[in-house]
Design a protein around this motif. Structure first.
Motif, short mmCIF file in Angstrom:
data_model
loop_
_atom_site.label_atom_id
_atom_site.label_comp_id
_atom_site.label_asym_id
_atom_site.label_seq_id
_atom_site.Cartn_x
_atom_site.Cartn_y
_atom_site.Cartn_z
N MET A 1 0.83 -1.20 0.00
CA MET A 1 0.00 0.00 0.00
C MET A 1 0.86 1.25 0.00
O MET A 1 0.52 2.25 -0.64
N ALA A 2 1.98 1.21 0.72
CA ALA A 2 2.85 2.38 0.78
C ALA A 2 3.44 2.68 -0.60
O ALA A 2 3.56 3.86 -0.99
N VAL A 3 3.80 1.61 -1.33
CA VAL A 3 4.35 1.82 -2.68
C VAL A 3 3.30 2.40 -3.60
O VAL A 3 3.57 3.31 -4.40
N LEU A 4 2.07 1.89 -3.52
CA LEU A 4 1.00 2.42 -4.36
C LEU A 4 0.69 3.87 -4.00
O LEU A 4 0.40 4.70 -4.88
N ALA A 5 0.79 4.18 -2.69
CA ALA A 5 0.60 5.57 -2.27
C ALA A 5 1.69 6.46 -2.85
O ALA A 5 1.44 7.59 -3.29
N GLY A 6 2.94 5.94 -2.86
CA GLY A 6 4.04 6.68 -3.47
C GLY A 6 3.82 6.91 -4.94
O GLY A 6 4.16 7.97 -5.50
N LEU A 7 3.24 5.89 -5.62
CA LEU A 7 2.95 6.01 -7.05
C LEU A 7 1.95 7.15 -7.29
O LEU A 7 2.17 8.02 -8.14
N VAL A 8 0.85 7.13 -6.54
CA VAL A 8 -0.20 8.15 -6.73
C VAL A 8 0.31 9.54 -6.39
O VAL A 8 0.11 10.50 -7.15
#
Length: 441
Positions: A1-8
Motif C-alpha cells: 500500500m505504501a508503494v501504491l501511495a508513493g505512485l499516486v
C-alpha cells in the motif's frame, strides 16, 4: 500500500510540476529518483554473481536416494517444459501489445553510448564481448554480461570440486544473504523512490506515462492467466488425465492465499496439501512442492521477466534482436534452475535484462520503475507460481504410476496437517529453504 501511495503521490506531484512549471519540484523529484536508482544499481553486480554461483552449487541438494534422484530429474524436466511455454507466452503477449511504447524515456549520455555498442546483430562481436580480458574490470566497469559469464565458470568449477570448494560456496552464500538483506532495506525505501521516479516521469512526459505502466500490468496478467487457466488445464487433462475442474476445486484455497499473500513460501503448507489431495504421494509432495517453491516460478521467472524486458527495452527505444529473444527464453528455462533456492522476481528480472546486454543504468532505472506497480503484478505472478508448483508433481506422479486415485476422487479433502515424520527423508531441501524465501515470490 505504501508503494501504491508513493505512485499516486508521485504522479500527482509530477503532474503539478509539469502543469505549473515548478522547476524546483521537478528537480527534487529527479534527485530522489536518481538516489533510489543508485541504491538499486549497486546491488545488481554482486547479486547476479552470488546468485548464480550459489544456485549452481546448490544443485547438489538433488543428490540422495536413487528414487529421489529419478523423481527429481522428471520434476526438473517438467519445470523446464512449462517454463518454456510460459516464457513464449510472455514474449508473445508483450510483443503483440508492443508494451512500453508510446513514451520513450531519455537515457543518460553514458547509457546512450552503451546502447550504441550493443551490436545485437553481430554475433561474433556479441560473443567476444562476453569474455572479459580482465576479471576485475568486468566488475569495476559494471559489465553485467561478463559478470554472468564469470559466475557460470566459477559456479561450474565450484560444483565440480564439491567439498573442496565448500568454504568458497559458504562465502558466496553469506555474501548473497547479505546482499538480500541490504536489498530488503532498500525495498523499504521503495515508496520514496517510486515517488521520485514516477514524479520525475510525469513531470517530464505528463499523463502519457500512465499508458506504458498499464500496458505492463495487462500483459503480465494476461500472460499469467493464459498459463494458469489454459496451459496447466490442458496439461492436466491430456497428460495428467484428471479433470481441470477437480484441480481448481482442490487447489483453490492455495491459489487464493497465494494471490493475497504474494508469497509462494507462505503458501507452501497449502500447496503441499493440495498436491496430496490431488493424489500426489505425500513423500514426493514433500520433496517436489518445496523444490518448486524456489525453482518453479512461471509467473515470476518466465512471463514477468520476458514481458518486463520488452517493456523496458521499448521504453528506452532499444530494439531487441531475435538473438535477444532466444536469450530471454534460455534465462527463463535455465535461470530459475541455476538460482535454485535464491530466485525471486528481482533476481530473475535482473538476470534477464543482463542477458540481453542492456546497460546497467537502464537496468537499474527499469527495475526501479517496476517497483511502482510490483505489488499489483505480484498477486497474479504468485498465484501462477503456486499453480505450477502443484501441477508438475501431479504430472510426474501420473507418469510414474504413483498417483493416488482414491485421494484424487475423494469428495472431501484431507485437513491441513503437518508432514508425517517418516516422510522427512524425502524432503532434504525443505528445512534449508525455510529462511530463504525469495523477495516477492
Amino acid at each position: 500500500m505504501a508503494v501504491l501511495a508513493g505512485l499516486v503521490l508521485g504522479a500527482l506531484l509530477g503532474f503539478i510540476a509539469k502543469q505549473a512549471e515548478v522547476s524546483w519540484l521537478a528537480t527534487t523529484l529527479s534527485r530522489i529518483g536518481e538516489i533510489f536508482v543508485s541504491l538499486v544499481q549497486f546491488t545488481v553486480i554482486p547479486l547476479v554473481f552470488t546468485a548464480i554461483v550459489v544456485g549452481i552449487t546448490s544443485l547438489r541438494r538433488l543428490g540422495g536416494p536413487r528414487t529421489a534422484a529419478q523423481l527429481g530429474g522428471r520434476t526438473l524436466l517438467w519445470f523446464a517444459i512449462t517454463s518454456l511455454i510460459a516464457v513464449l507466452i510472455g514474449i508473445a503477449v508483450a510483443s503483440i501489445g508492443n508494451i512500453g511504447s508510446g513514451v520513450q524515456v531519455t537515457p543518460s549520455e553514458d547509457a546512450v553510448a552503451n546502447i550504441a555498442e550493443r551490436n545485437p546483430g553481430d554475433w561474433w562481436a556479441f560473443i567476444q564481448s562476453i569474455v572479459p580480458t580482465n576479471v576485475f574490470s568486468a566488475f569495476s566497469e559494471g559489465n553485467i554480461l561478463q559478470v554472468v559469464f564469470i559466475a557460470l565458470l566459477v559456479g561450474g568449477a565450484a560444483y565440480a570440486l564439491g567439498d573442496r570448494a565448500s568454504v568458497f560456496v559458504n562465502f558466496n552464500q553469506s555474501a548473497f544473504d547479505i546482499i538480500q538483506k541490504v536489498l530488503g532495506w532498500i525495498i523499504w525505501l521503495a515508496p520514496v523512490g517510486v515517488l521520485g521516479l514516477l514524479g520525475n516521469a510525469f513531470a517530464s512526459y505528463g499523463n502519457e506515462f500512465w499508458a506504458p505502466l498499464v500496458s505492463l500490468i495487462v500483459a503480465v496478467y494476461l500472460g499469467s492467466a493464459l498459463v494458469l487457466f489454459v496451459v496447466y488445464p490442458v496439461l492436466l487433462r491430456f497428460v495428467g488425465k484428471i479433470n481441470p475442474l477437480t484441480f481448481f476445486r482442490k487447489s483453490w484455497p492455495a491459489l487464493q492465499f497465494a494471490f493475497v499473500s504474494q508469497s509462494s513460501g507462505a503458501t507452501l503448507p497449502l500447496s503441499r496439501q493440495a498436491a496430496v489431495n490431488l493424489g500426489v504421494p505425500r513423500g514426493y509432495a514433500s520433496f517436489a512442492v518445496p523444490l518448486g517453491t524456489t525453482t518453479k516460478m512461471d509467473g515470476c521467472a518466465a512471463v514477468f521477466p520476458a514481458a518486463t524486458t520488452i517493456f523496458i527495452a521499448n521504453l528506452n527505444g532499444i530494439a531487441l534482436s531475435f538473438g535477444d529473444y532466444v536469450l530471454i527464453v534460455l534465462v527463463a528455462v535455465f535461470g530459475s534452475l541455476a538460482t535454485a533456492g535464491t530466485t525471486g522476481w528481482f533476481t530473475m528480472l535482473t538476470l534477464t535484462l543482463a542477458a540481453v546486454n542492456l546497460p546497467a543504468e537502464v537496468i537499474a532505472t527499469g527495475v526501479a520503475t517496476v517497483f511502482a506497480i510490483n505489488p499489483v503484478l505480484d498477486m497474479m505472478r504468485t498465484a501462477t507460481n503456486v499453480a505450477g508448483q502443484i501441477t508438475v508433481p501431479i504430472l510426474v506422479a501420473r507418469s510414474t504410476g504413483t498417483l493416488d486415485e482414491t485421494a484424487l476422487h475423494a469428495p472431501t479433502d484431507l485437513p491441513l496437517i503437518d508432514e508425517d515424520p517418516e516422510d522427512s527423508a524425502d524432503a532434504p531441501a525443505e528445512e534449508s529453504r525455510k529462511d530463504k524465501e525469495p523477495v516477492g515470490a
